[in-house]
Design an enzyme around this catalytic site. Structure first.
Site, short mmCIF file in Angstrom:
data_model
loop_
_atom_site.label_atom_id
_atom_site.label_comp_id
_atom_site.label_asym_id
_atom_site.label_seq_id
_atom_site.Cartn_x
_atom_site.Cartn_y
_atom_site.Cartn_z
N PHE A 39 -22.34 -33.16 12.79
CA PHE A 39 -21.11 -33.86 12.41
C PHE A 39 -20.70 -34.85 13.49
O PHE A 39 -19.65 -35.36 13.52
CB PHE A 39 -19.97 -32.86 12.14
CG PHE A 39 -19.75 -31.84 13.24
CD1 PHE A 39 -18.92 -32.15 14.31
CD2 PHE A 39 -20.36 -30.60 13.21
CE1 PHE A 39 -18.70 -31.23 15.33
CE2 PHE A 39 -20.14 -29.67 14.23
CZ PHE A 39 -19.32 -29.97 15.28
N TYR A 86 -20.57 -32.17 28.57
CA TYR A 86 -19.43 -31.40 28.07
C TYR A 86 -19.18 -30.08 28.78
O TYR A 86 -18.12 -29.49 28.61
CB TYR A 86 -19.61 -31.19 26.56
CG TYR A 86 -19.49 -32.50 25.82
CD1 TYR A 86 -18.25 -33.05 25.54
CD2 TYR A 86 -20.63 -33.21 25.44
CE1 TYR A 86 -18.13 -34.27 24.91
CE2 TYR A 86 -20.52 -34.44 24.80
CZ TYR A 86 -19.27 -34.96 24.54
OH TYR A 86 -19.15 -36.17 23.92
#
Length: 409
Positions: free
Chosen positions: A409, A123
């Site tokens: 999450f 990322y």
């Protein structure tokens, strides 16, 4: 290769989840876990990539509110369920989804996005920086004594199945959210995430329990944990598997750790996610009998530099001109003057000469106050153009309390 990006249709949710499980190569999610993910999913925020009629990529988002340095809450997109099928790797599918997703976040008016990474190296190229870390480790409770501040003997405990204590725990959690940057306010449905306890996923441990710590009848803290039974020729060597521990005051926090250390037939407390500045490191009598380690937690991507830097406060007065470099979204590169202090800040585009050059990933890493701009300058990422600008900005961005993401999450 040409792929079509589409927003997920609600009736396609199970197909999407099946593809995610296949991409992550592990055992399928338990029925209980799958039901929880469906409960919190926002189908209108799930982006999918299709090659003809074949679903080959996914990239979703949750709508959160996150605490910023200074205690203010802000809307933020939590990137989730990112996957590409093994047949379509290295064909630009992920890059196309990341680009579309960031465009969508910017259109929503959100100045930054966050994620947790299965592989952190992925990322950075999309502008995400590691903005918080977590502490994991074990405590050898046969050899370590836990400090007992005055008042711990007045704390009383109630032990319940974790789901039955949910309301009391959520009240504690909500009170703690504004006190630490990076914490997420619970959105509807997320309160049950922490108590999903599928028997098939316990790994030999017992059921998830919750101990409530009370003083004068008021719940002041809690710990969620399970225990694993182990025996050797010398006797019991069980483990307390700590999932979460929180308290509203230091005495209750110390009392909870002393309770965990005193559970019969156990000799170890194992934990996976505490703040890096957690008081535990001061409560233990011998840190050498604790195995401690750090890993990345929250990754943050700044999308609107002016809005993001204006939204938080700063530990020291700052007035510096930042040149932000954004290779993935070059249209967002530019120069901004940041002025601020503990009371607030403003950040506006400027034609003034840059004093500090910061790539967008490093700006994201510094944003919540964990990573030091000075440290990143030492690695060659941040460049000082005006003497003194680095020291000023680095001191301003840091926070007294380390940022922390309490759950994934």
């Amino acid at each position: 290769m040409t792929t079509e990006l589409r927003v997920l249709a609600p009736e396609q949710w199970d197909t999407m989840f099946d593809r995610i499980e296949r991409a992550f190569t592990g055992a399928p999610e338990s029925p209980e876990g799958r039901a929880q993910w469906r409960r919190v999913s926002e189908p209108g925020r799930m982006l999918t990539a299709w090659d003809g009629d074949e679903l080959v990529g996914t990239a979703g988002a949750f709508s959160f509110r996150m605490t910023l340095p200074g205690g203010a809450p802000a809307a933020v997109s939590g990137v989730t369920m990112v996957s590409v099928q093994p047949t379509h790797r290295r064909r630009g599918v992920l890059t196309s989804m990341m680009r579309r997703q960031l465009d969508d976040f910017r259109d929503r008016g959100e100045p930054f996005a966050v994620l947790t990474a299965s592989e952190p190296a992925i990322y950075g190229r999309y502008g995400y920086g590691i903005a918080s870390r977590q502490l994991s480790g074990t405590v050898d409770t046969d050899r370590v004594v836990l400090h007992a501040p005055q008042g711990v003997e007045q704390v009383r405990f109630r032990l319940l199945p974790a789901a039955e204590a949910l309301g009391a725990c959520e009240r504690i959690y909500a009170e703690l959210v504004p006190a630490r940057a990076g914490m997420l306010a619970r959105q509807p449905g997320w309160e049950t995430q922490a108590v999903v306890d599928a028997p098939g996923e316990r790994g030999g441990a017992g059921p998830l329990l919750c101990v409530l710590a009370e003083t004068d009848g008021e719940v002041r803290g809690y710990a969620r944990y399970s225990t694993t039974s182990r025996w050797s020729p010398a006797g019991p060597q069980g483990s307390v598997n700590l999932k979460e521990v929180s308290a509203l005051d230091p005495v209750t926090y110390a009392a909870l750790w002393r309770y965990l250390a005193g559970i019969d037939l156990t000799s170890t407390i194992a934990f996976r996610n505490l703040p890096v500045d957690d008081p535990l490191v001061h409560l233990v009598s011998d840190p050498r009998r604790c195995t401690l380690g750090f890993r990345d937690a929250l990754h943050l991507r700044v999308l609107d530099v002016g809005a993001a830097l204006s939204a938080r406060s700063y530990a020291a007065p700052v007035d510096v001109v930042l040149a932000v470099e954004d290779a993935f979204r070059p249209e967002d590169s530019g120069t901004w003057r940041l002025t601020g202090d503990a009371k607030g800040a403003s950040c506006e585009r400027t034609t003034d000469a840059a004093e500090l050059v910061v790539p967008v990933a490093q700006l994201g890493a510094a944003y919540l106050g964990d990573a030091s701009l000075r440290s990143m300058a030492g690695a060659g990422f941040v460049r000082e153009l005006r003497p003194g600008a680095l020291a000023e900005a680095s001191a301003a961005f840091r926070t007294d309390t380390a940022p922390w993401l309490p759950h994934g999450f």
